[in-house]
Design an enzyme around this catalytic site. Sequence first.
Site, PDB file in Angstrom:
ATOM      1  N   ASP A 301      30.735  40.302  10.861  1.00  0.00           N
ATOM      2  CA  ASP A 301      28.949  39.217  10.825  1.00  0.00           C
ATOM      3  C   ASP A 301      28.325  40.483   9.021  1.00  0.00           C
ATOM      4  OD1 ASP A 301      27.463  37.956  11.453  1.00  0.00           O
ATOM      5  OD2 ASP A 301      25.612  39.527  12.166  1.00  0.00           O
ATOM      6  N   GLU A 344      31.707  37.843   7.060  1.00  0.00           N
ATOM      7  CA  GLU A 344      31.003  36.571   6.965  1.00  0.00           C
ATOM      8  C   GLU A 344      29.762  37.119   6.026  1.00  0.00           C
ATOM      9  OE1 GLU A 344      27.049  35.003   7.195  1.00  0.00           O
ATOM     10  OE2 GLU A 344      27.424  36.976   8.386  1.00  0.00           O
TER      11      GLU A 344
END
Length: 610
Positions: A301, A344
């Site tokens: 993330d 991401e």
Amino acid sequence: MAFGLLYDFLMGQTLEAYKYFGAHFVKLDQEDGVVFRLYAPCASDVSVIGEWNEWDVGRDKMHKVDDCGVWEVFVPHLVSYQSYKFHFKDAKGNYVDRADPFAFYSELRPGTCSRLFDINNFMWHDDPWLASRSRNFDQPMSIYEMHLGSWKGRAMDGHVLSYEEIADYLIPYIQEHGFTHIEIMPIVQYPFDGSWGYQATGFYSVDSRYGNPFQLMSLIDRLHQANIGVILDFAPVHFANDKWALADFDGTKLFEYSNRWRVSPWGSLQFDLGKDPVRSFLMSAMNFFVDYYHFDGIRVDAVSNIIFYNGDKSNGLNEGAVEFIKRLNGKMHIAHDTVMMIAEDSSDYALVTKGTDQGGLGFDYKWDLGWMNDTLKYYSLDPIYKKYDHNKLTFSMAYFYSDNFLLPLSHDEVVHGKGTIINKLWGDYDCKFAILRNLYTYQFAHPGKKLNFMGNELGSFDEWNENKSLPWNLKSYPKHDSVSRTVRDLNRIYCHEKAMYWEEYNPIHFQWLMVDNRDQSVFAFQRKVDDDLLVFVFNMTTEFYPDYDIPVIEEGEYEEIFNSDKDVYGGWNQYNGLPLTTGLGGSEGKPYHITIKLGTLAACIFKKVK
């Protein structure tokens, strides 16, 4: 072995810190018990306190086994599920109680204790899956992103479904809809439900909302037996600022920055990824879930917040954090050459998916957030204005081959007042559904792996809420059920047609057929692998064309294998039946054309007949 592992931990080089630190069930001097090890360099007078010693700070004192700050004690006759914490004097002279950073299991909020769990000896049945697993470079990969707690909601008696109970519903659903993988939003232990797991306190603890470690292993084992891959969403940038967890752990900033970067844009605390023990802690956590839980990939993330301080390029490159991510990917690929590492990343940092030997970060795939934003902006426009933003749909192919991109329509787009996917689209009720079908066809037609957040396939008008189940009652309405059928059939075509996934990051296999038709907002391109050739056509307006010429490169017959305007998908049933034969001459410099019926807001897929 312990000394070597400890040395590698301190140097930021280990993926296996969990084999040394934490609470491990062992046999010592013919006695069964648990050995506890804690890394707290600035602590003194350290004890492990728990249910078995009635939280007495004097009964199980830990002794220092290394000058670097490792504490250890063996306690006999302990069993799984007993709660515990570490009690010690910190660098400021205060006595504090801290949860175990390496605990394999934890109390459910509002409890804050770690819990013992013997994580070994689960009986796996997924050897065939692991033996054939790959990083899917020349394989279809359609990912169903999900939040476990709100997918199905609660059972009839009100309890939260366990990992095992979810499996009973999830596996047939994923199989029916043709997804190849699921991606689970973070399931390491976290206290605040509204953080969705992105602000964690226990980076080795599975989320106890849904059960214990063996129950999660059971879910993954059953998914693998059903030929469904499992990706874990993991957030190594920041952690929850609860005082009983990692914050100011031993009275110093052991895990976080000690400067102005300490607090993240989300109000949580940021890991100092330049510290070698922190690197080992996080690399080992991700490896732990691959090693013990058999996850097939890690989605990292907020990579832009790793590359640049606070994700802002103007703050400068975070060189220590960049070194961390290169080290992570390099070591993970050596340890598990069939496990995917996915970024991401919303930055413009170059070579995210190139090898570290090429100056890249070493990821296998990168989320194409630019594609997501441009595409949704374009599909939200009134058709009469689309010609002014024509390049929003063509721009992605100008940079697509710079990285291995994954096309997400993720949870980030359906929360915080942004509206669901269908709510973003232009038009009345019927038009929104037509555009939604067109959008999903475009996502599957475009090169790159696919990701959809749970509920996208339902066409829901209500934003996702982590406290509610998905609105499954929508399946009883034909329009919404037709969206599910659209996604199902697109997944099946995608997995069947080699031209849609084989060497998709090689530009030789993609060619625009109609790219400059700004006034009519009609697009067409082909994808070809060997003798397999597909032509994709998109009408982005409400105009209906009974006879429309699409330029093609190869002479022959073309058969329509998908049309989003068919009545089975909720459309107006303007589709092409018999195979279409090419005629001479095509626009945009192409030698041939096919004449098709092009429905309102329709998306079509044609296959060249061999």
